[in-house]
Motif scaffolding. Structure first.
Motif, PDB file in Angstrom:
ATOM      1  N   ASP A   1      -5.046  16.962   9.520  1.00  8.41           N
ATOM      2  CA  ASP A   1      -4.302  17.521  10.657  1.00  8.41           C
ATOM      3  C   ASP A   1      -5.245  17.939  11.786  1.00  8.41           C
ATOM      4  N   SER A   2      -6.116  17.025  12.180  1.00  9.24           N
ATOM      5  CA  SER A   2      -6.985  17.246  13.334  1.00  9.24           C
ATOM      6  C   SER A   2      -7.221  15.898  13.987  1.00  9.24           C
ATOM      7  N   TRP A   3      -7.956  15.908  15.093  1.00  8.65           N
ATOM      8  CA  TRP A   3      -8.267  14.643  15.775  1.00  8.65           C
ATOM      9  C   TRP A   3      -9.634  14.113  15.376  1.00  8.65           C
ATOM     10  N   THR A   4     -10.239  14.669  14.325  1.00 10.13           N
ATOM     11  CA  THR A   4     -11.550  14.206  13.877  1.00 10.13           C
ATOM     12  C   THR A   4     -11.420  13.565  12.496  1.00 10.13           C
ATOM     13  N   THR A   5     -12.471  12.847  12.098  1.00  9.34           N
ATOM     14  CA  THR A   5     -12.492  12.249  10.772  1.00  9.34           C
ATOM     15  C   THR A   5     -13.917  12.243  10.256  1.00  9.34           C
ATOM     16  N   THR A   6     -14.067  12.059   8.966  1.00 10.23           N
ATOM     17  CA  THR A   6     -15.387  12.054   8.326  1.00 10.23           C
ATOM     18  C   THR A   6     -15.750  10.640   7.928  1.00 10.23           C
ATOM     19  N   GLY A   7     -17.014  10.462   7.524  1.00 11.23           N
ATOM     20  CA  GLY A   7     -17.454   9.137   7.104  1.00 11.23           C
ATOM     21  C   GLY A   7     -16.676   8.619   5.912  1.00 11.23           C
ATOM     22  N   GLY A   8     -16.422   9.516   4.940  1.00 18.44           N
ATOM     23  CA  GLY A   8     -15.645   9.108   3.776  1.00 18.44           C
ATOM     24  C   GLY A   8     -14.225   8.739   4.145  1.00 18.44           C
ATOM     25  N   GLU A   9     -13.619   9.509   5.019  1.00 19.09           N
ATOM     26  CA  GLU A   9     -12.265   9.200   5.479  1.00 19.09           C
ATOM     27  C   GLU A   9     -12.225   7.889   6.238  1.00 19.09           C
ATOM     28  N   LEU A  10     -13.263   7.630   7.010  1.00 18.70           N
ATOM     29  CA  LEU A  10     -13.282   6.419   7.835  1.00 18.70           C
ATOM     30  C   LEU A  10     -13.238   5.174   6.963  1.00 18.70           C
ATOM     31  N   ALA A  11     -14.010   5.185   5.875  1.00 17.26           N
ATOM     32  CA  ALA A  11     -13.967   4.049   4.959  1.00 17.26           C
ATOM     33  C   ALA A  11     -12.580   3.890   4.356  1.00 17.26           C
ATOM     34  N   ARG A  12     -11.940   5.013   4.036  1.00 13.35           N
ATOM     35  CA  ARG A  12     -10.590   4.957   3.471  1.00 13.35           C
ATOM     36  C   ARG A  12      -9.586   4.458   4.516  1.00 13.35           C
ATOM     37  N   LEU A  13      -9.773   4.844   5.764  1.00 11.52           N
ATOM     38  CA  LEU A  13      -8.867   4.397   6.826  1.00 11.52           C
ATOM     39  C   LEU A  13      -8.913   2.885   6.990  1.00 11.52           C
ATOM     40  N   VAL A  14     -10.105   2.318   6.928  1.00 13.52           N
ATOM     41  CA  VAL A  14     -10.219   0.860   7.030  1.00 13.52           C
ATOM     42  C   VAL A  14      -9.469   0.199   5.876  1.00 13.52           C
ATOM     43  N   GLY A  15      -9.644   0.740   4.669  1.00  9.22           N
ATOM     44  CA  GLY A  15      -8.949   0.188   3.516  1.00  9.22           C
ATOM     45  C   GLY A  15      -7.438   0.313   3.645  1.00  9.22           C
ATOM     46  N   LEU A  16      -6.975   1.460   4.139  1.00  7.75           N
ATOM     47  CA  LEU A  16      -5.543   1.643   4.344  1.00  7.75           C
ATOM     48  C   LEU A  16      -5.011   0.647   5.369  1.00  7.75           C
ATOM     49  N   ALA A  17      -5.745   0.485   6.467  1.00  6.32           N
ATOM     50  CA  ALA A  17      -5.310  -0.453   7.499  1.00  6.32           C
ATOM     51  C   ALA A  17      -5.174  -1.865   6.940  1.00  6.32           C
ATOM     52  N   GLU A  18      -6.130  -2.270   6.124  1.00  8.76           N
ATOM     53  CA  GLU A  18      -6.059  -3.601   5.515  1.00  8.76           C
ATOM     54  C   GLU A  18      -4.835  -3.712   4.601  1.00  8.76           C
ATOM     55  N   ASP A  19      -4.540  -2.623   3.861  1.00  8.30           N
ATOM     56  CA  ASP A  19      -3.342  -2.619   3.024  1.00  8.30           C
ATOM     57  C   ASP A  19      -2.082  -2.731   3.883  1.00  8.30           C
ATOM     58  N   TYR A  20      -2.030  -1.970   4.975  1.00  7.80           N
ATOM     59  CA  TYR A  20      -0.852  -1.989   5.841  1.00  7.80           C
ATOM     60  C   TYR A  20      -0.621  -3.387   6.424  1.00  7.80           C
ATOM     61  N   LEU A  21      -1.677  -3.991   6.890  1.00  7.39           N
ATOM     62  CA  LEU A  21      -1.563  -5.330   7.472  1.00  7.39           C
ATOM     63  C   LEU A  21      -1.126  -6.343   6.426  1.00  7.39           C
ATOM     64  N   GLY A  22      -1.650  -6.179   5.220  1.00  6.45           N
ATOM     65  CA  GLY A  22      -1.233  -7.056   4.138  1.00  6.45           C
ATOM     66  C   GLY A  22       0.228  -6.870   3.758  1.00  6.45           C
ATOM     67  N   CYS A  23       0.774  -5.669   4.048  1.00  5.37           N
ATOM     68  CA  CYS A  23       2.185  -5.388   3.780  1.00  5.37           C
ATOM     69  C   CYS A  23       3.105  -5.918   4.873  1.00  5.37           C
ATOM     70  N   GLY A  24       2.528  -6.398   5.962  1.00  7.92           N
ATOM     71  CA  GLY A  24       3.344  -6.948   7.043  1.00  7.92           C
ATOM     72  C   GLY A  24       3.281  -6.203   8.353  1.00  7.92           C
TER      73      GLY A  24
END
Length: 259
Positions: A81-104
């Motif tokens: 719940d902020s406008w910042t992110t961490t290195g660990g979160e950033l890697a997870r965000l990329v993975g989530l984005a790839e999952d989302y795109l794969g979902c359509g």
């Protein structure tokens, strides 16, 4: 290579470049039908902690919404719940984005600032590099920067950006509308990317259209009682669809007579 489903540009929901684009926030698949039947051009899917921010949804929710959708779905990337992110979160965000795109999903939405309340171009560039060619929107973080005009100039240089959701103020358009309109009037390139959201009112629309704005975002306006506890209703969305189209025809009467 990512298998990204792209909406058919000649499909039933395609619109003229002169027509205003209407984006509607959805929380789950049950919101999709109302948004589409009402005339939404794009859906913005968020998970828990909605308000003006929201968090990333589960991939299963993305898959369910995309199966129902006939218009592009952009999914929010945000893990705290902020406008910042961490290195660990950033890697997870990329993975989530790839999952989302794969979902359509057709695109993603995010907005990150650094410790100085400037656009975090490093984080944004990392995401756009990792997701090359994927369209994205910058979501509301621009309103919390120390120098929004400078922030807009930084955003103009980021690849793949198709919209910037902004209310002109962290408190919403009730406080930020005048600044938002002045920002749109200051630069046609900014107006093209600007997507007013966060308290948009009907009386704002004609002035924003005259300033060159062509994208608009609905949150609670699409729901009975203006509450995220209600489902998106087609008649609520349709009233905005008709308003936008009528105001655009008045602001640019020649656009509808071409051809």
């Amino acid at each position: 290579m990512l298998d990204v489903r792209r909406p058919d540009p000649d499909g039933p929901y395609s619109r003229s470049m002169s027509d205003p684009l209407l984006e509607v926030t959805v929380l789950h698949a049950r919101d999709v039908t109302g948004a589409q039947e009402g005339g939404a051009d794009r859906l913005h899917l968020v998970g828990d902690g909605v308000g003006h921010t929201g968090l990333s949804p589960e991939p299963a929710a993305v898959s369910a919404a995309c199966r129902e959708a006939e218009v592009p779905v952009f999914v929010l990337l945000r893990l705290n719940d902020s406008w910042t992110t961490t290195g660990g979160e950033l890697a997870r965000l990329v993975g989530l984005a790839e999952d989302y795109l794969g979902c359509g999903a057709a695109g993603i939405s995010f907005g990150f600032l650094d410790a100085d309340l400037e656009i975090d171009t490093e984080v944004c560039s990392h995401l756009t590099d990792a997701l090359a060619g994927v369209p994205w929107t910058f979501h509301r973080a621009v309103d919390s920067t120390l120098d929004p005009r400078r922030s807009w100039r930084l955003l103009l240089d980021l690849p793949g950006l198709v919209a910037v959701c902004s209310a002109g103020s962290p408190q919403g358009m009730a406080s930020g509308y005048d600044d938002l309109l002045a920002t749109a009037e200051s630069d046609p390139a900014v107006a093209t990317l600007m997507m007013p959201g966060g308290g948009l009112l009907a009386e704002h629309v004609p002035w924003l259209l005259r300033a060159g704005v062509r994208q608009f975002h609905l949150g609670t306006q699409a729901r009975p009682g203006a509450s995220y506890k209600s489902y998106v209703q087609a008649d609520h969305v349709r009233s905005w669809r008709l308003l936008l189209d009528a105001a655009a025809a008045r602001a640019h009467p020649s656009a509808g007579t071409a051809g």
